[in-house]
Design a protein around this motif. Structure first.
Motif, PDB file in Angstrom:
ATOM      1  N   ILE A  43       0.810  -1.222   0.000  1.00  0.00           N
ATOM      2  CA  ILE A  43       0.000   0.000   0.000  1.00  0.00           C
ATOM      3  C   ILE A  43       0.842   1.271   0.000  1.00  0.00           C
ATOM      4  O   ILE A  43       0.526   2.236  -0.693  1.00  0.00           O
ATOM      5  N   ALA A  44       1.913   1.278   0.756  1.00  0.00           N
ATOM      6  CA  ALA A  44       2.698   2.503   0.967  1.00  0.00           C
ATOM      7  C   ALA A  44       3.245   3.063  -0.340  1.00  0.00           C
ATOM      8  O   ALA A  44       3.726   2.330  -1.197  1.00  0.00           O
ATOM      9  N   THR A  45       3.148   4.365  -0.469  1.00  0.00           N
ATOM     10  CA  THR A  45       3.723   5.067  -1.615  1.00  0.00           C
ATOM     11  C   THR A  45       5.042   5.702  -1.167  1.00  0.00           C
ATOM     12  O   THR A  45       5.307   5.813   0.032  1.00  0.00           O
ATOM     13  N   PRO A  46       5.862   6.141  -2.101  1.00  0.00           N
ATOM     14  CA  PRO A  46       7.085   6.847  -1.701  1.00  0.00           C
ATOM     15  C   PRO A  46       6.800   8.069  -0.823  1.00  0.00           C
ATOM     16  O   PRO A  46       7.556   8.361   0.103  1.00  0.00           O
ATOM     17  N   LEU A  47       5.704   8.754  -1.077  1.00  0.00           N
ATOM     18  CA  LEU A  47       5.334   9.891  -0.233  1.00  0.00           C
ATOM     19  C   LEU A  47       5.057   9.429   1.191  1.00  0.00           C
ATOM     20  O   LEU A  47       5.509  10.052   2.156  1.00  0.00           O
ATOM     21  N   ASP A  48       4.296   8.331   1.329  1.00  0.00           N
ATOM     22  CA  ASP A  48       4.013   7.791   2.660  1.00  0.00           C
ATOM     23  C   ASP A  48       5.306   7.480   3.405  1.00  0.00           C
ATOM     24  O   ASP A  48       5.469   7.836   4.572  1.00  0.00           O
ATOM     25  N   LEU A  49       6.216   6.807   2.727  1.00  0.00           N
ATOM     26  CA  LEU A  49       7.473   6.415   3.355  1.00  0.00           C
ATOM     27  C   LEU A  49       8.298   7.634   3.756  1.00  0.00           C
ATOM     28  O   LEU A  49       8.884   7.674   4.841  1.00  0.00           O
ATOM     29  N   GLY A  50       8.320   8.632   2.898  1.00  0.00           N
ATOM     30  CA  GLY A  50       9.061   9.847   3.211  1.00  0.00           C
ATOM     31  C   GLY A  50       8.481  10.584   4.402  1.00  0.00           C
ATOM     32  O   GLY A  50       9.222  11.076   5.269  1.00  0.00           O
ATOM     33  N   LEU A  51       7.162  10.661   4.462  1.00  0.00           N
ATOM     34  CA  LEU A  51       6.521  11.345   5.588  1.00  0.00           C
ATOM     35  C   LEU A  51       6.760  10.602   6.894  1.00  0.00           C
ATOM     36  O   LEU A  51       7.009  11.220   7.939  1.00  0.00           O
ATOM     37  N   LEU A  52       6.709   9.283   6.865  1.00  0.00           N
ATOM     38  CA  LEU A  52       6.985   8.511   8.077  1.00  0.00           C
ATOM     39  C   LEU A  52       8.448   8.641   8.488  1.00  0.00           C
ATOM     40  O   LEU A  52       8.758   8.795   9.663  1.00  0.00           O
ATOM     41  N   ALA A  53       9.339   8.563   7.518  1.00  0.00           N
ATOM     42  CA  ALA A  53      10.769   8.657   7.822  1.00  0.00           C
ATOM     43  C   ALA A  53      11.121  10.017   8.415  1.00  0.00           C
ATOM     44  O   ALA A  53      12.060  10.124   9.206  1.00  0.00           O
ATOM     45  N   ALA A  54      10.379  11.043   8.051  1.00  0.00           N
ATOM     46  CA  ALA A  54      10.660  12.393   8.529  1.00  0.00           C
ATOM     47  C   ALA A  54      10.007  12.708   9.877  1.00  0.00           C
ATOM     48  O   ALA A  54      10.243  13.781  10.429  1.00  0.00           O
ATOM     49  N   ASP A  55       9.221  11.785  10.397  1.00  0.00           N
ATOM     50  CA  ASP A  55       8.531  12.019  11.670  1.00  0.00           C
ATOM     51  C   ASP A  55       9.483  11.722  12.830  1.00  0.00           C
ATOM     52  O   ASP A  55       9.809  10.561  13.092  1.00  0.00           O
ATOM     53  N   PRO A  56       9.949  12.746  13.537  1.00  0.00           N
ATOM     54  CA  PRO A  56      10.944  12.526  14.591  1.00  0.00           C
ATOM     55  C   PRO A  56      10.423  11.684  15.759  1.00  0.00           C
ATOM     56  O   PRO A  56      11.211  11.073  16.467  1.00  0.00           O
ATOM     57  N   ALA A  57       9.114  11.613  15.926  1.00  0.00           N
ATOM     58  CA  ALA A  57       8.552  10.838  17.032  1.00  0.00           C
ATOM     59  C   ALA A  57       8.726   9.334  16.836  1.00  0.00           C
ATOM     60  O   ALA A  57       8.709   8.579  17.811  1.00  0.00           O
ATOM     61  N   ILE A  58       8.896   8.891  15.590  1.00  0.00           N
ATOM     62  CA  ILE A  58       8.995   7.453  15.328  1.00  0.00           C
ATOM     63  C   ILE A  58      10.230   7.075  14.519  1.00  0.00           C
ATOM     64  O   ILE A  58      10.318   5.967  13.995  1.00  0.00           O
ATOM     65  N   THR A  59      11.194   7.966  14.414  1.00  0.00           N
ATOM     66  CA  THR A  59      12.376   7.705  13.584  1.00  0.00           C
ATOM     67  C   THR A  59      13.072   6.404  13.954  1.00  0.00           C
ATOM     68  O   THR A  59      13.375   5.582  13.088  1.00  0.00           O
ATOM     69  N   ALA A  60      13.328   6.180  15.234  1.00  0.00           N
ATOM     70  CA  ALA A  60      14.051   4.971  15.658  1.00  0.00           C
ATOM     71  C   ALA A  60      13.246   3.709  15.348  1.00  0.00           C
ATOM     72  O   ALA A  60      13.792   2.725  14.836  1.00  0.00           O
ATOM     73  N   GLN A  61      11.949   3.742  15.622  1.00  0.00           N
ATOM     74  CA  GLN A  61      11.115   2.568  15.365  1.00  0.00           C
ATOM     75  C   GLN A  61      10.971   2.314  13.867  1.00  0.00           C
ATOM     76  O   GLN A  61      10.976   1.164  13.423  1.00  0.00           O
ATOM     77  N   TYR A  62      10.841   3.393  13.089  1.00  0.00           N
ATOM     78  CA  TYR A  62      10.734   3.261  11.634  1.00  0.00           C
ATOM     79  C   TYR A  62      11.982   2.591  11.078  1.00  0.00           C
ATOM     80  O   TYR A  62      11.900   1.643  10.297  1.00  0.00           O
ATOM     81  N   LYS A  63      13.152   3.068  11.500  1.00  0.00           N
ATOM     82  CA  LYS A  63      14.405   2.480  11.026  1.00  0.00           C
ATOM     83  C   LYS A  63      14.543   1.027  11.457  1.00  0.00           C
ATOM     84  O   LYS A  63      14.988   0.179  10.687  1.00  0.00           O
ATOM     85  N   ALA A  64      14.157   0.729  12.690  1.00  0.00           N
ATOM     86  CA  ALA A  64      14.249  -0.651  13.186  1.00  0.00           C
ATOM     87  C   ALA A  64      13.312  -1.572  12.417  1.00  0.00           C
ATOM     88  O   ALA A  64      13.691  -2.691  12.047  1.00  0.00           O
ATOM     89  N   TYR A  65      12.083  -1.107  12.185  1.00  0.00           N
ATOM     90  CA  TYR A  65      11.134  -1.928  11.427  1.00  0.00           C
ATOM     91  C   TYR A  65      11.649  -2.177  10.013  1.00  0.00           C
ATOM     92  O   TYR A  65      11.646  -3.311   9.528  1.00  0.00           O
ATOM     93  N   ARG A  66      12.106  -1.122   9.351  1.00  0.00           N
ATOM     94  CA  ARG A  66      12.616  -1.272   7.978  1.00  0.00           C
ATOM     95  C   ARG A  66      13.790  -2.234   7.928  1.00  0.00           C
ATOM     96  O   ARG A  66      13.883  -3.058   7.028  1.00  0.00           O
ATOM     97  N   ALA A  67      14.711  -2.121   8.876  1.00  0.00           N
ATOM     98  CA  ALA A  67      15.897  -2.981   8.879  1.00  0.00           C
ATOM     99  C   ALA A  67      15.517  -4.447   9.062  1.00  0.00           C
ATOM    100  O   ALA A  67      16.136  -5.331   8.461  1.00  0.00           O
ATOM    101  N   THR A  68      14.499  -4.712   9.848  1.00  0.00           N
ATOM    102  CA  THR A  68      14.117  -6.089  10.137  1.00  0.00           C
ATOM    103  C   THR A  68      13.159  -6.672   9.101  1.00  0.00           C
ATOM    104  O   THR A  68      13.277  -7.847   8.755  1.00  0.00           O
ATOM    105  N   HIS A  69      12.245  -5.871   8.585  1.00  0.00           N
ATOM    106  CA  HIS A  69      11.162  -6.429   7.768  1.00  0.00           C
ATOM    107  C   HIS A  69      11.161  -6.007   6.300  1.00  0.00           C
ATOM    108  O   HIS A  69      10.564  -6.689   5.482  1.00  0.00           O
TER     109      HIS A  69
END
Length: 100
Positions: A43-69
């Motif tokens: 479902i995710a679009t590049p815009l979705d991914l960019g907006l999530l990656a730029a959210d400082p409240a979830i940066t660490a979790q976003y990176k951890a999820y991406r690295a694992t899954h």
């Protein structure tokens, strides 16, 4: 046929994903992880991914999820690489047989 509220739906889904990621990895249920896997994969679009990656409240979790899954080789990726290498070897072999 375009959906009139597609932007609102996408924003709502992104908000849900951000909420789930804020609880990653320790406080997710199996259904939540399955939802994230499907959302990132289908479902995710590049815009979705960019907006999530730029959210400082979830940066660490976003990176951890991406690295694992997301950002790792999966068995299907390895299978595709083996098939590609086999096809290249077959074509190279055929060309060498046809060369004078």
């Amino acid at each position: 046929m375009p959906i009139d509220n597609a932007g609102v739906v996408a924003a709502d889904e992104r908000t849900l994903v951000a909420q789930l990621l804020s609880r990653y990895p320790d406080n997710l249920e199996d259904g939540d992880l399955a939802y994230l896997d499907n959302w990132f994969d289908r479902i995710a679009t590049p815009l979705d991914l960019g907006l999530l990656a730029a959210d400082p409240a979830i940066t660490a979790q976003y990176k951890a999820y991406r690295a694992t899954h997301v950002d790792r080789f999966k068995p299907k990726d390895i299978g595709k690489a083996v098939l590609f290498a086999g096809a290249v070897a077959a074509v190279a072999g055929a060309i060498s047989l046809l060369a004078p």
